[in-house]
Design a protein around this motif. Structure first.
Motif, PDB file in Angstrom:
ATOM      1  N   ALA A   1       0.829  -1.214   0.000  1.00 32.90           N
ATOM      2  CA  ALA A   1       0.000   0.000   0.000  1.00 32.90           C
ATOM      3  C   ALA A   1       0.860   1.259   0.000  1.00 32.90           C
ATOM      4  CB  ALA A   1      -0.929  -0.013   1.211  1.00 32.90           C
ATOM      5  N   LEU A   2       1.962   1.234   0.740  1.00 32.43           N
ATOM      6  CA  LEU A   2       2.849   2.397   0.759  1.00 32.43           C
ATOM      7  C   LEU A   2       3.557   2.570  -0.581  1.00 32.43           C
ATOM      8  CD1 LEU A   2       4.419   2.001   4.323  1.00 32.43           C
ATOM      9  CD2 LEU A   2       2.737   3.708   3.601  1.00 32.43           C
ATOM     10  N   ARG A   3       3.941   1.449  -1.170  1.00 38.88           N
ATOM     11  CA  ARG A   3       4.652   1.491  -2.452  1.00 38.88           C
ATOM     12  C   ARG A   3       3.720   1.890  -3.593  1.00 38.88           C
ATOM     13  NH1 ARG A   3       8.334  -3.589  -4.521  1.00 38.88           N
ATOM     14  NH2 ARG A   3       8.866  -2.834  -6.608  1.00 38.88           N
ATOM     15  N   ASP A   4       2.505   1.367  -3.567  1.00 45.05           N
ATOM     16  CA  ASP A   4       1.533   1.613  -4.639  1.00 45.05           C
ATOM     17  C   ASP A   4       0.173   1.874  -4.008  1.00 45.05           C
ATOM     18  OD1 ASP A   4      -0.008   1.713  -6.904  1.00 45.05           O
ATOM     19  OD2 ASP A   4       0.033  -0.449  -7.263  1.00 45.05           O
TER      20      ASP A   4
ATOM     21  N   LEU B   1      12.634   1.471   7.686  1.00 46.76           N
ATOM     22  CA  LEU B   1      12.964   1.197   6.298  1.00 46.76           C
ATOM     23  C   LEU B   1      12.282   2.204   5.369  1.00 46.76           C
ATOM     24  CD1 LEU B   1      14.675  -0.938   4.808  1.00 46.76           C
ATOM     25  CD2 LEU B   1      12.553  -2.160   4.322  1.00 46.76           C
ATOM     26  N   TRP B   2      11.088   2.660   5.739  1.00 45.32           N
ATOM     27  CA  TRP B   2      10.420   3.700   4.946  1.00 45.32           C
ATOM     28  C   TRP B   2      11.222   4.997   5.004  1.00 45.32           C
ATOM     29  CZ3 TRP B   2       7.083   3.998   1.185  1.00 45.32           C
ATOM     30  CH2 TRP B   2       6.500   5.223   0.872  1.00 45.32           C
ATOM     31  N   ASP B   3      11.789   5.325   6.167  1.00 42.42           N
ATOM     32  CA  ASP B   3      12.670   6.485   6.257  1.00 42.42           C
ATOM     33  C   ASP B   3      13.804   6.372   5.248  1.00 42.42           C
ATOM     34  OD1 ASP B   3      11.173   7.374   8.446  1.00 42.42           O
ATOM     35  OD2 ASP B   3      12.631   6.681   9.931  1.00 42.42           O
ATOM     36  N   ILE B   4      14.424   5.192   5.194  1.00 42.41           N
ATOM     37  CA  ILE B   4      15.549   4.964   4.286  1.00 42.41           C
ATOM     38  C   ILE B   4      15.101   5.109   2.837  1.00 42.41           C
ATOM     39  CG2 ILE B   4      17.137   3.167   3.457  1.00 42.41           C
ATOM     40  CD1 ILE B   4      17.209   2.235   6.477  1.00 42.41           C
ATOM     41  N   HIS B   5      13.961   4.511   2.511  1.00 46.87           N
ATOM     42  CA  HIS B   5      13.412   4.638   1.156  1.00 46.87           C
ATOM     43  C   HIS B   5      13.227   6.103   0.785  1.00 46.87           C
ATOM     44  CE1 HIS B   5      10.609   4.399  -2.215  1.00 46.87           C
ATOM     45  NE2 HIS B   5       9.771   5.138  -1.516  1.00 46.87           N
TER      46      HIS B   5
ATOM     47  N   ASN C   1      14.620  -1.625  -1.492  1.00 41.77           N
ATOM     48  CA  ASN C   1      14.276  -1.940  -2.875  1.00 41.77           C
ATOM     49  C   ASN C   1      13.254  -3.063  -2.947  1.00 41.77           C
ATOM     50  OD1 ASN C   1      15.208  -4.067  -5.238  1.00 41.77           O
ATOM     51  ND2 ASN C   1      15.041  -1.968  -5.981  1.00 41.77           N
ATOM     52  N   HIS C   2      13.445  -4.086  -2.123  1.00 35.59           N
ATOM     53  CA  HIS C   2      12.553  -5.253  -2.131  1.00 35.59           C
ATOM     54  C   HIS C   2      11.148  -4.882  -1.652  1.00 35.59           C
ATOM     55  CE1 HIS C   2      11.225  -9.403  -1.703  1.00 35.59           C
ATOM     56  NE2 HIS C   2      10.908  -9.158  -0.443  1.00 35.59           N
ATOM     57  N   HIS C   3      11.068  -4.133  -0.570  1.00 37.24           N
ATOM     58  CA  HIS C   3       9.763  -3.852   0.033  1.00 37.24           C
ATOM     59  C   HIS C   3       9.081  -2.612  -0.542  1.00 37.24           C
ATOM     60  CE1 HIS C   3      10.139  -6.988   3.048  1.00 37.24           C
ATOM     61  NE2 HIS C   3      11.352  -6.559   3.331  1.00 37.24           N
ATOM     62  N   TYR C   4       9.866  -1.606  -0.940  1.00 38.45           N
ATOM     63  CA  TYR C   4       9.273  -0.341  -1.354  1.00 38.45           C
ATOM     64  C   TYR C   4       9.637   0.083  -2.776  1.00 38.45           C
ATOM     65  CZ  TYR C   4       8.254   0.194   3.643  1.00 38.45           C
ATOM     66  OH  TYR C   4       7.801   0.012   4.927  1.00 38.45           O
ATOM     67  N   GLY C   5      10.459  -0.699  -3.461  1.00 35.70           N
ATOM     68  CA  GLY C   5      10.825  -0.360  -4.830  1.00 35.70           C
ATOM     69  C   GLY C   5      11.848   0.749  -4.951  1.00 35.70           C
ATOM     70  N   THR C   6      12.637   0.976  -3.921  1.00 37.10           N
ATOM     71  CA  THR C   6      13.640   2.038  -3.913  1.00 37.10           C
ATOM     72  C   THR C   6      14.684   1.819  -5.004  1.00 37.10           C
ATOM     73  OG1 THR C   6      13.381   1.976  -1.508  1.00 37.10           O
ATOM     74  CG2 THR C   6      15.157   3.355  -2.382  1.00 37.10           C
ATOM     75  N   GLU C   7      15.053   2.881  -5.693  1.00 42.15           N
ATOM     76  CA  GLU C   7      16.118   2.810  -6.691  1.00 42.15           C
ATOM     77  C   GLU C   7      17.470   2.775  -5.985  1.00 42.15           C
ATOM     78  OE1 GLU C   7      16.072   2.473  -9.989  1.00 42.15           O
ATOM     79  OE2 GLU C   7      13.887   2.255  -9.890  1.00 42.15           O
TER      80      GLU C   7
ATOM     81  N   PRO D   1      21.884   1.395  -6.299  1.00 43.87           N
ATOM     82  CA  PRO D   1      22.947   1.005  -7.233  1.00 43.87           C
ATOM     83  C   PRO D   1      22.906  -0.490  -7.536  1.00 43.87           C
ATOM     84  CG  PRO D   1      23.818   2.419  -5.486  1.00 43.87           C
ATOM     85  CD  PRO D   1      22.416   2.060  -5.083  1.00 43.87           C
ATOM     86  N   GLU D   2      23.311  -0.846  -8.743  1.00 42.85           N
ATOM     87  CA  GLU D   2      23.330  -2.249  -9.152  1.00 42.85           C
ATOM     88  C   GLU D   2      24.196  -3.090  -8.225  1.00 42.85           C
ATOM     89  OE1 GLU D   2      21.777  -4.100 -11.397  1.00 42.85           O
ATOM     90  OE2 GLU D   2      20.506  -2.407 -11.947  1.00 42.85           O
ATOM     91  N   SER D   3      25.277  -2.506  -7.725  1.00 44.48           N
ATOM     92  CA  SER D   3      26.199  -3.262  -6.868  1.00 44.48           C
ATOM     93  C   SER D   3      25.560  -3.707  -5.559  1.00 44.48           C
ATOM     94  CB  SER D   3      27.445  -2.422  -6.567  1.00 44.48           C
ATOM     95  OG  SER D   3      27.088  -1.207  -5.905  1.00 44.48           O
ATOM     96  N   TRP D   4      24.439  -3.098  -5.186  1.00 46.02           N
ATOM     97  CA  TRP D   4      23.767  -3.470  -3.943  1.00 46.02           C
ATOM     98  C   TRP D   4      22.671  -4.520  -4.149  1.00 46.02           C
ATOM     99  CZ3 TRP D   4      22.443   1.823  -1.203  1.00 46.02           C
ATOM    100  CH2 TRP D   4      23.646   2.479  -0.885  1.00 46.02           C
ATOM    101  N   ARG D   5      22.312  -4.827  -5.361  1.00 44.72           N
ATOM    102  CA  ARG D   5      21.078  -5.561  -5.618  1.00 44.72           C
ATOM    103  C   ARG D   5      21.159  -7.067  -5.348  1.00 44.72           C
ATOM    104  NH1 ARG D   5      17.016  -2.886  -8.552  1.00 44.72           N
ATOM    105  NH2 ARG D   5      17.576  -0.727  -9.058  1.00 44.72           N
ATOM    106  N   VAL D   6      22.344  -7.628  -5.318  1.00 41.29           N
ATOM    107  CA  VAL D   6      22.478  -9.083  -5.139  1.00 41.29           C
ATOM    108  C   VAL D   6      22.298  -9.438  -3.672  1.00 41.29           C
ATOM    109  CG1 VAL D   6      23.966 -11.077  -5.433  1.00 41.29           C
ATOM    110  CG2 VAL D   6      24.021  -9.225  -7.121  1.00 41.29           C
ATOM    111  N   TRP D   7      21.279 -10.240  -3.383  1.00 40.44           N
ATOM    112  CA  TRP D   7      21.002 -10.633  -2.012  1.00 40.44           C
ATOM    113  C   TRP D   7      22.048 -11.619  -1.506  1.00 40.44           C
ATOM    114  CZ3 TRP D   7      15.465 -11.261   0.189  1.00 40.44           C
ATOM    115  CH2 TRP D   7      14.749 -10.080  -0.019  1.00 40.44           C
ATOM    116  N   ASP D   8      22.343 -11.546  -0.211  1.00 39.37           N
ATOM    117  CA  ASP D   8      23.176 -12.570   0.402  1.00 39.37           C
ATOM    118  C   ASP D   8      22.272 -13.587   1.087  1.00 39.37           C
ATOM    119  OD1 ASP D   8      22.427 -11.614   2.957  1.00 39.37           O
ATOM    120  OD2 ASP D   8      24.205 -10.354   3.121  1.00 39.37           O
ATOM    121  N   SER D   9      22.857 -14.565   1.739  1.00 37.61           N
ATOM    122  CA  SER D   9      22.070 -15.673   2.308  1.00 37.61           C
ATOM    123  C   SER D   9      21.175 -15.242   3.455  1.00 37.61           C
ATOM    124  CB  SER D   9      23.015 -16.786   2.785  1.00 37.61           C
ATOM    125  OG  SER D   9      23.898 -16.286   3.783  1.00 37.61           O
ATOM    126  N   LEU D  10      21.463 -14.086   4.072  1.00 36.64           N
ATOM    127  CA  LEU D  10      20.680 -13.641   5.224  1.00 36.64           C
ATOM    128  C   LEU D  10      19.521 -12.717   4.842  1.00 36.64           C
ATOM    129  CD1 LEU D  10      23.503 -12.933   7.841  1.00 36.64           C
ATOM    130  CD2 LEU D  10      22.027 -14.941   7.669  1.00 36.64           C
TER     131      LEU D  10
END
Length: 340
Positions: free
Chosen positions: A9-12, A231-235, A267-273, A275-284
Motif C-alpha cells: 500500500a505504501l509502495r503503490d 525502512l520507509w525512512d531509508i526509502h 528496494n525489495h519492500h518499497y521499490g527504492t532505486e 545502485p546495481e552493486s547493492w542488488r544481489v542478495w546474500d544468504s541472510l
C-alpha cells in the motif's frame, strides 16, 4: 496475511482499491502496529476507500500533526536549554525530518527527542538538560553505570512537567559494538537549520550521514522491531537525495554492509532505486525480509522463532559474549524479561 499488505500500500497506494473489508482491517491494524498509520494516511489521502477506513486515517493525520507540533516544541526547549553552553545540537530521526521538512516526515510518528552532542561535552550537556527540568527515567545504579560506560547515549531522561523523553547521544552505536562510526565527523559535517549558523542553532546530519544512521539503527543495532517504519525512512531519504557519495561515507563509518542491506531491503519492500552493486542478495537477506513482515491480519507479531533469533542477534552484535552473559544475567536477576 502479513506485513506485505502494508508495504504494498505504501509502495503503490492505488493497490488498496482491490481490498475487501478483511483486507482493510489487516492494513490498518498492521500500519498501527508498525507505527506507520500516519504515513499510510498521508499516502492514501484522496483515494477512494470505505468510510470507516477514511475516519481512521483522518484521525491519524490529525494525531500526526499534533505530534509534529509537540516534537518541534520539544526540540526548541532542548535548544534553549543547551544554547548558553554553545554545544552543537544535532537533531536525529523523526524530529530532524520534521524540522527540516524532509520526505520521511509527512505522517511519520515521532517518539522521543533524539539529539547528538560531542562526547567530550556530554557532562556539560547533561547538567544543562537536568537544570532545565528533565530527570532520570532509570535511577537504578546498574542501569546508570551500564549506559555511562558502554552505551552511545546518556540514560533516558523525561521532563517533569511536559512528560516528554529525550535521548542524548554522543555517537550512534553502543561503545561495545564492533563498528565504531565517526561521530565527530558526523557533527563536523552536520547542517544548520535555517539561515543562521550560530553555536546555539539546531542542526541535522547531512543526507549521507542521515542514511548511515538510519541503516545503523535498523541493521547494526536493534532486533528490527518497528523495522518497516525505519525502512520507509531509508526509502524516502534515498528517493530524495540519491546515493551519490553514500558508499564512500558508509565505508568511512564502517557501515558499508548495513547501508547496502538497507538499500536491498528498501528496494525489495518499497521499490527504492539503488545502485546495481547493492542488488544481489546474500544468504541472510531472506531472513531479514521475513522478520520485517512478521505480523498477522490483526497486527499481532508472528514468527516467534525468527523474532527470538533477531533478539539474540541484537544483543550479540552489541557486546562481546562474556560481557553479554554478565549483562543478561544481571538483568534476569533484577526481574527483566524480554517481551515475547
Amino acid at each position: 496475511m502479513n506485513g506485505a499488505i502494508l508495504t504494498r500500500a505504501l509502495r503503490d497506494p492505488q493497490s488498496t482499491g482491490t481490498l475487501d473489508s478483511k483486507g482493510w482491517t489487516a492494513l490498518l491494524a498492521i500500519a498501527r502496529a508498525e507505527q506507520l498509520i500516519g504515513t499510510l494516511a498521508h499516502r492514501l489521502d484522496g483515494l477512494p476507500m470505505p468510510e470507516a477506513a477514511r475516519r481512521v486515517l483522518s484521525d491519524a493525520r490529525a494525531s500526526h500533526e499534533q505530534g509534529r507540533i509537540v516534537a518541534l516544541w520539544e526540540a526548541e526547549m532542548a535548544r534553549r536549554a543547551l544554547a548558553p553552553t554553545g554545544i552543537p545540537v544535532v537533531l536525529l530521526k523523526g524530529t530532524a525530518f520534521a524540522a527540516a521538512g524532509l520526505s520521511p516526515s509527512p505522517g511519520r510518528q515521532i517518539g522521543d527527542l533524539d539529539i547528538l552532542v560531542p562526547r567530550d561535552r556530554i557532562e556539560e550537556a547533561e547538567a544543562a538538560i537536568l537544570a532545565a527540568g528533565w530527570e532520570w527515567v532509570k535511577p537504578d545504579p546498574y542501569d546508570d553505570a551500564y549506559y555511562r560506560q558502554w552505551m552511545h547515549e546518556l540514560p533516558p531522561l523525561i521532563h517533569r512537567e511536559r512528560d516528554r523523553m529525550i535521548d542524548v547521544h554522543h555517537t550512534i552505536l553502543p561503545l561495545t559494538a564492533k563498528i565504531r562510526p565517526d561521530a565527530e565527523g558526523m557533527l563536523a559535517d552536520s547542517v544548520a537549520l535555517g539561515a543562521g549558523n550560530a553555536p546555539g542553532d539546531l542542526r541535522i546530519l547531512n543526507p549521507n550521514d542521515m542514511l548511515c544512521h538510519a541503516a545503523a539503527h535498523l541493521f547494526a543495532d536493534g532486533d528490527l522491531a518497528g523495522g518497516l517504519r525505519n525502512l520507509w525512512d531509508i526509502h524516502c531519504l534515498i528517493e530524495e537525495f540519491g546515493t551519490s557519495g553514500l558508499e564512500a561515507r558508509a565505508a568511512h563509518h564502517g557501515l558499508s554492509s548495513a547501508v547496502a542491506r538497507a538499500g536491498r531491503q528498501a528496494n525489495h519492500h518499497y521499490g527504492t532505486e539503488i545502485p546495481e552493486s547493492w542488488r544481489v542478495w546474500d544468504s541472510l537477506d531472506p531472513l531479514y525480509a521475513r522478520r520485517l513482515l512478521a505480523r498477522d491480519g490483526w497486527g499481532r507479531q508472528t514468527r516467534k522463532l525468527t523474532r527470538l533469533g533477531f533478539y539474540v542477534r541484537s544483543h550479540a552484535i552489541r557486546m562481546p559474549p562474556a560481557m553479554l552473559a554478565r549483562h543478561l544475567w544481571t538483568k534476569y536477576r533484577k526481574g527483566y524479561r524480554p517481551v515475547g
